[in-house]
Enzyme design. Structure first.
Site, PDB file in Angstrom:
ATOM      1  N   CYS A  86       0.819  -1.210   0.000  1.00 24.54           N
ATOM      2  CA  CYS A  86       0.000   0.000   0.000  1.00 24.54           C
ATOM      3  C   CYS A  86       0.862   1.273   0.000  1.00 24.54           C
ATOM      4  CB  CYS A  86      -1.006  -0.040   1.142  1.00 24.54           C
ATOM      5  SG  CYS A  86      -2.426   1.007   0.788  1.00 24.54           S
ATOM      6  N   HIS A 177      -3.495  -4.615   1.684  1.00 26.45           N
ATOM      7  CA  HIS A 177      -2.855  -4.884   2.981  1.00 26.45           C
ATOM      8  C   HIS A 177      -2.890  -6.380   3.283  1.00 26.45           C
ATOM      9  CE1 HIS A 177      -2.456  -0.801   4.865  1.00 26.45           C
ATOM     10  NE2 HIS A 177      -3.247  -0.511   3.837  1.00 26.45           N
ATOM     11  N   GLU A 179      -1.479  -8.001   5.516  1.00 28.56           N
ATOM     12  CA  GLU A 179      -1.274  -8.321   6.938  1.00 28.56           C
ATOM     13  C   GLU A 179      -2.578  -8.320   7.719  1.00 28.56           C
ATOM     14  OE1 GLU A 179      -0.934  -5.502   5.531  1.00 28.56           O
ATOM     15  OE2 GLU A 179      -1.319  -3.836   6.907  1.00 28.56           O
TER      16      GLU A 179
HETATM   17  N1  GLN Z   1      -3.678   6.526   0.713  1.00 29.16           N
HETATM   18  C1  GLN Z   1      -2.406   6.301   1.339  1.00 29.16           C
HETATM   19  C2  GLN Z   1      -1.293   7.059   0.638  1.00 29.16           C
HETATM   20  O1  GLN Z   1      -1.484   7.537  -0.429  1.00 29.16           O
HETATM   21  C3  GLN Z   1      -2.076   4.827   1.375  1.00 29.16           C
HETATM   22  C4  GLN Z   1      -3.098   4.114   2.210  1.00 29.16           C
HETATM   23  C5  GLN Z   1      -2.624   2.872   2.874  1.00 29.16           C
HETATM   24  O2  GLN Z   1      -1.423   2.588   3.040  1.00 29.16           O
HETATM   25  N2  GLN Z   1      -3.598   2.108   3.317  1.00 29.16           N
HETATM   26  O3  GLN Z   1      -0.235   7.166   1.159  1.00 29.16           O
END
Ligand code: GLN
Length: 199
Positions: A86, A177, A179
């Site tokens: 992410c 994610h 995890e």
């Molecule tokens: N929206 C976040 C970003 O742009 C990432 C979101 C996340 O890690 N769940 O940094």
């Protein structure tokens, strides 16, 4: 044999990733000693490295302030396994199209932050992932989409026709994610399985 697993801990889900790494290691008859990385010096001695989600602008700022960014670049170049999830994927990418994110450029993709639309800010989807026999329960939270991949990058999964899991040699990135469920197959795939093998 014990593996030393570094989890970048400037922000994000550290303990969940640590648990998933321990479970994935156990599946291979190994133990993982997890090291939380908050300052420079710890990365080089790790056997594998995890870059969690969170907020990519904050993570990139803290990594560069602490001098951890250069250590991660060197680590990835050394060929040891890295999993970036992410916001971690955004930070690891070549281009996040956002001046506030200083990317590490260890994963040859460009990304669109928060690409999965407002009504879909957070959702779970069963994802077909190359190398996994059964769909993976993928949790997306304000997730980035990958909009361009380099020649050497393998797309492992797509959602809505957009890549959401990729492998660039020793570096694996996911928009979601892995995890947040009890399923540690993505950690297994990134860290312990032979590339190309079924996890
Ligand atoms: N929206 C976040 C970003 O742009 C990432 C979101 C996340 O890690 N769940 O940094």
């Amino acid at each position: 044999m014990t593996v030393k697993a570094g989890v970048v801990a400037v922000q994000g889900d550290v303990s969940e990733h640590a648990d998933a790494i321990r479970r994935a290691a156990a599946n291979h008859g190994r133990e993982a000693e997890v090291v939380e990385i908050r300052e420079a010096g710890a990365v080089p001695s790790c056997d594998l490295l995890l870059l969690p989600g969170g907020e990519s602008t904050a993570i990139s700022r803290l990594l560069s302030r602490e001098g951890i960014d250069e250590e991660i670049r060197a680590f990835a170049e050394s060929g040891k396994p890295v999993l970036a999830t992410c916001a971690g994927l955004i930070v690891a990418s070549r281009d996040a199209k956002d001046d506030r994110v200083e990317t590490l450029d260890v994963l040859d993709v460009s990304v669109d932050r928060n690409a999965f639309g407002r009504q879909k800010d957070s959702f779970e989807a069963p994802l077909d992932v190359t190398g996994l026999d059964e769909p993976f329960p993928a949790v997306f939270i304000r997730a980035p989409a990958i909009d361009a991949v380099g020649d050497d990058v393998a797309v492992l999964a797509e959602w809505d026709d957009r890549p959401v899991a990729v492998r660039d040699g020793n570096v694996v990135g996911t928009s979601f994610h892995p995890e947040l469920t009890a399923d540690s197959r993505i950690h297994d795939l990134a860290f312990f399985a032979e590339p190309g093998a079924s996890a």
